[in-house]
Design a protein around this motif. Sequence first.
Motif, PDB file in Angstrom:
ATOM      1  N   PRO A 131       0.789  -1.233   0.000  1.00 24.95           N
ATOM      2  CA  PRO A 131       0.000   0.000   0.000  1.00 24.95           C
ATOM      3  C   PRO A 131       0.826   1.290   0.000  1.00 24.95           C
ATOM      4  O   PRO A 131       0.455   2.254  -0.665  1.00 24.95           O
ATOM      5  CB  PRO A 131      -0.824  -0.109   1.283  1.00 24.95           C
ATOM      6  N   HIS A 168      -7.590   3.978  -0.768  1.00 26.30           N
ATOM      7  CA  HIS A 168      -6.306   3.505  -0.247  1.00 26.30           C
ATOM      8  C   HIS A 168      -6.515   2.706   1.046  1.00 26.30           C
ATOM      9  O   HIS A 168      -5.857   1.687   1.258  1.00 26.30           O
ATOM     10  CB  HIS A 168      -5.359   4.686   0.005  1.00 26.30           C
ATOM     11  N   ALA A 175      -0.088   4.644  -3.098  1.00 28.79           N
ATOM     12  CA  ALA A 175      -1.041   5.638  -2.595  1.00 28.79           C
ATOM     13  C   ALA A 175      -1.477   6.630  -3.678  1.00 28.79           C
ATOM     14  O   ALA A 175      -2.667   6.895  -3.841  1.00 28.79           O
ATOM     15  CB  ALA A 175      -0.444   6.383  -1.409  1.00 28.79           C
TER      16      ALA A 175
END
Length: 152
Positions: free
Chosen positions: A100, A116, A104
Amino acid sequence: MAMGQSTPGRRGPKIGEETPGEDDSKRALPTIQAIMAGMLLAAGPVVSRRMLSVNSKALVYLTSQQFEDAAMTLQEANMGTVVRDFVPRRRSYVFIKKPPFEVANILDDLGLLVSHEKYETRYNLPVPPAISGNMLEKLQERGFVFLRSGNN
């Protein structure tokens, strides 16, 4: 061309094309956007076609070609890596999502309505059983490391 014959050079229906169901009604195949969103929201960091079709009613009729097209599109968008033919004597094809913190800014640009926060939550889940132990072992031999749910 006789009924039931396929068009030469074509593996299956095109993404978004309608195809007759068993009851002769029209069923819309998933769009590439729906497939990509499903891949990004799949549990864990590694996604296979089988995993998507087993876990999503909307993607139950997903073909290998549709999965590959969506995976390549995500790879081109820098969302992850396509890994193929990593299990000997078996056609294998998976998409490995980027962590992650690396995606973003990319998520917003894709326009897939994947937040996100949701991506991070789903990414951090263990790899589901639809990804076999043998597949995980072969991916680990290539330098990919994943958490496995259950006793594995």
